[in-house]
Design a protein around this motif. Structure first.
Motif, mmCIF file in Angstrom:
data_model
loop_
_atom_site.group_PDB
_atom_site.id
_atom_site.type_symbol
_atom_site.label_atom_id
_atom_site.label_comp_id
_atom_site.label_asym_id
_atom_site.label_seq_id
_atom_site.Cartn_x
_atom_site.Cartn_y
_atom_site.Cartn_z
ATOM 1 N N LYS A 11 13.211 5.670 75.450
ATOM 2 C CA LYS A 11 13.699 4.286 75.503
ATOM 3 C C LYS A 11 12.621 3.312 75.979
ATOM 4 O O LYS A 11 12.411 2.256 75.382
ATOM 5 N N ASN A 12 11.905 3.629 77.055
ATOM 6 C CA ASN A 12 10.868 2.724 77.573
ATOM 7 C C ASN A 12 9.697 2.604 76.592
ATOM 8 O O ASN A 12 9.163 1.518 76.385
ATOM 9 N N GLN A 15 10.216 0.135 73.801
ATOM 10 C CA GLN A 15 10.119 -1.301 74.095
ATOM 11 C C GLN A 15 8.720 -1.814 73.768
ATOM 12 O O GLN A 15 8.531 -3.006 73.503
ATOM 13 N N TRP A 16 7.735 -0.927 73.794
ATOM 14 C CA TRP A 16 6.347 -1.300 73.558
ATOM 15 C C TRP A 16 5.869 -0.932 72.155
ATOM 16 O O TRP A 16 5.146 -1.699 71.520
ATOM 17 N N SER A 87 15.026 -0.179 70.594
ATOM 18 C CA SER A 87 14.594 -1.218 71.533
ATOM 19 C C SER A 87 15.802 -2.078 71.878
ATOM 20 O O SER A 87 16.177 -2.980 71.141
ATOM 21 N N ASP A 168 5.800 5.541 78.210
ATOM 22 C CA ASP A 168 7.239 5.621 78.476
ATOM 23 C C ASP A 168 7.579 5.338 79.946
ATOM 24 O O ASP A 168 8.743 5.136 80.285
ATOM 25 N N GLN A 169 6.561 5.334 80.807
ATOM 26 C CA GLN A 169 6.777 5.022 82.226
ATOM 27 C C GLN A 169 6.536 3.539 82.535
ATOM 28 O O GLN A 169 6.780 3.089 83.649
ATOM 29 N N TRP A 170 6.050 2.783 81.552
ATOM 30 C CA TRP A 170 5.744 1.381 81.793
ATOM 31 C C TRP A 170 7.003 0.546 81.982
ATOM 32 O O TRP A 170 8.059 0.873 81.412
ATOM 33 N N LEU A 171 6.871 -0.518 82.764
ATOM 34 C CA LEU A 171 7.949 -1.490 82.853
ATOM 35 C C LEU A 171 8.083 -2.209 81.521
ATOM 36 O O LEU A 171 7.125 -2.269 80.741
ATOM 37 N N PRO A 172 9.241 -2.778 81.203
ATOM 38 C CA PRO A 172 9.415 -3.479 79.922
ATOM 39 C C PRO A 172 8.422 -4.639 79.774
ATOM 40 O O PRO A 172 7.949 -5.187 80.781
#
Length: 554
Positions: A11-12, A15-16, A87, A168-172
């Motif tokens: 999911k994360n 977003q990117w 996303s 996948d660990q990044w903030l949105p």
């Protein structure tokens, strides 16, 4: 079920990015997609073919080493639906207008490597790593690929998996400062907000000291240095700005995909903070699925900017009205470029080829200032900042009269009555607007002379104007709705209901319920929603018991 679980797991990441692909050269198939990661990401056959052809330079320039360049393609409906499903948040609404991605388009960020390898039958190692995303963050993703691709070439598929887990660990990707860990590096970037003042975005708000981990600071996720790219065409800067403003068809011809793509990306950004709404392809190949659509001579070229490197296009697109031919790599700082009256020599000489006569006079002072900067050894970053400032001020001078006139289309606040329907905006009248230019036109804020009236008339026929006005119309309509709801919230309903019959009260309840529904869908403040609910309950309390029962159930 397993597919759905896989999607949720990433999911994360989604977003990117949509996926990371590896494209290799197969002796029998040509360019072939070797790998797509994460594995649940699906691409149509048309998208796969386009990506494979775009992943390698479309020219015979014999590039050796590493080459980076972006591309932009139309998404198939299925891919678009997958992107929407994976996303969950729409960050687009929070970005500045000129930074918003385009629904239905996929951006690709390529890192291509070609080196001699005698162990291979072809004699060369040729492979590209491609990151696909719906975000047009050219500068940020170029830096990301400078980390991901070399790791992949050295360590193989496991490094791609590790990179995807890092992402996948990044903030949105919300506006504000972000620190993004990737393969032991820290990437620091500030994503602009729609509320930022253009041209006044800080370098980086993250000032924490990091000594153990390498740190990469990216001032802006989408900007690339403008001066080295535009240096060859400086004398025609205002002309190019006008052509982009009125969304004219354009071809950029260069010897390398990086040069072509950088020029296209920079042209698109010339009118920032206005959003360029025509189509654009930083790299376009003869194998593109839309090749026939863009090269047919039977009709006028579409509103698109193409970046091409294959010499074949010099003849195929010779009928296009505006062509930039850039032969040397950007960055030389030279500003000599001849503007030809005929398009027949485009195959051989660098130049701006157009018969367009600009409405505005060129700013010779800017060119002199920038050329003096070259002589003085002024840093490219400073040169680019001066260039961006000039373009920003030019666009703002053009927009200010439009903004002022658009604001005048709003009804007076005294006409916003709580017991009547929401008033509507006056329509945009081009002749009425043009009549305001003498007293409040661009000449008040810009020193550039010329026929501004005619330029505005051309602008009104473009997708750039339609997009700008539709956006402003939505914003003003929302503001009008807020004013009307506020008037309803502040109204003395006790006094009003005393003189009304039952039918009128029921009608008002239904209208306020609709207002409440609109306030929730448009994400208005809880304060307005709460006050509307209070007014609804007050009106219902004045109705007979049998009507109350029906109203509450409805």
């Amino acid at each position: 079920m397993e597919q759905k679980s896989e999607v949720l797991h990433w999911k994360n990441f989604s977003q990117w990015a949509y996926a990371i692909c590896v494209v290799t050269f197969d002796l029998e198939l040509g360019q072939a997609m070797e790998l797509v990661y994460p594995s649940h990401c699906e691409l149509s056959e048309r998208e796969r073919a386009n990506i494979c052809y775009l992943a390698f330079p479309d020219s015979n320039s014999g590039l050796i080493g590493n080459v980076q360049f972006p591309f932009r393609i139309r998404m198939c409906p299925e891919t678009r639906q997958n992107l929407i499903q994976t996303s969950s948040s729409n960050f687009n609404e929070k970005y500045p207008v000129s930074l918003k991605g385009d629904i239905g388009y996929l951006y690709g960020y390529i890192y291509f490597r070609q080196v001699k390898d005698k162990s291979l039958k072809r004699g060369y190692f040729q492979k590209s790593v491609v990151l696909l995303s719906s975000l047009p963050f050219v500068s940020l993703f170029s830096h990301i690929m400078e980390i991901i691709a070399p790791e992949y070439f050295e360590r193989g598929e496991a490094s791609l998996e590790a990179a995807c887990h890092d992402i996948d660990q990044w903030l949105p990707p919300l506006p504000g400062p972000l620190t993004l860990p990737l393969h032991g590096n820290l990437i620091k970037v500030r994503i602009p907000s729609g509320q930022d003042k253009m041209g006044n975005i800080t370098q980086s708000s993250n000032t924490e000291s990091v000594t153990a981990t390498p740190s990469i600071v990216i001032p802006n996720p989408h900007d690339i240095p403008a001066f080295p790219i535009l240096a060859p065409v400086l004398p025609y800067l205002n002309l190019l700005w006008e052509l982009i403003l009125i969304a004219e068809p354009f071809v950029v011809m260069a010897t390398s995909p990086t040069t072509a793509a950088n020029m296209v990306q920079t042209l698109v950004s010339l009118i920032s903070p206005l959003k360029y709404c025509g189509d654009y392809r930083p790299n376009f190949t003869i194998h593109d699925s839309e090749f026939k659509e863009y090269t047919i001579r039977a009709s006028a070229p579409p509103n698109v900017i193409l970046g091409v490197t294959n010499p074949f296009f010099a003849k195929t697109l010779q009928h296009w009205p505006h062509i930039i031919r850039v032969c040397k790599e950007a960055g030389s700082g030279k500003a000599k470029l001849s503007k030809q009256k005929t398009l027949k020599v485009v195959e051989h000489k660098p130049g701006v080829y157009t018969k367009y006569k600009p409405y505005l006079r060129p700013d010779k002072n800017l060119v002199k200032r920038l050329l003096k900067g070259v002589q003085m050894g002024r840093p490219i970053e400073v040169q680019s900042a001066l260039l961006r400032r000039h373009l920003l001020e030019l666009t703002q001078s053009f927009i200010i009269p439009l903004e002022r006139y658009a604001a005048s289309l709003m009804p007076l606040q005294k006409n916003v009555a709580p017991y009547k329907s929401t008033p509507t905006l006056r329509p945009f009248n081009t002749e009425e607007f043009l009549s305001t230019l003498e007293s409040s036109g661009p000449q008040l804020t810009s020193g550039i002379k010329g026929d501004w009236h005619s330029l505005y008339k051309c602008f009104f026929k473009t997708c750039n104007f339609s997009s700008w006005f539709n956006q402003r119309h939505q914003e003003m309509s929302k503001k009008l709705s807020v004013l009307h709801m506020q008037a309803i919230c502040d109204a003395n309903m006790k006094e009003w209901v005393g003189s009304k019959c039952e039918v009128e009260v029921v009608d008002m309840v239904l209208r306020l319920r609709e207002k409440l529904r609109i306030s929730e869908s448009l994400d208005f403040s809880n304060d307005i929603a709460g006050k509307l609910q209070t007014q609804i309950e007050l009106l219902i309390s004045y109705l007979p018991e049998d009507v109350k029962s029906v109203i509450k159930k409805s």
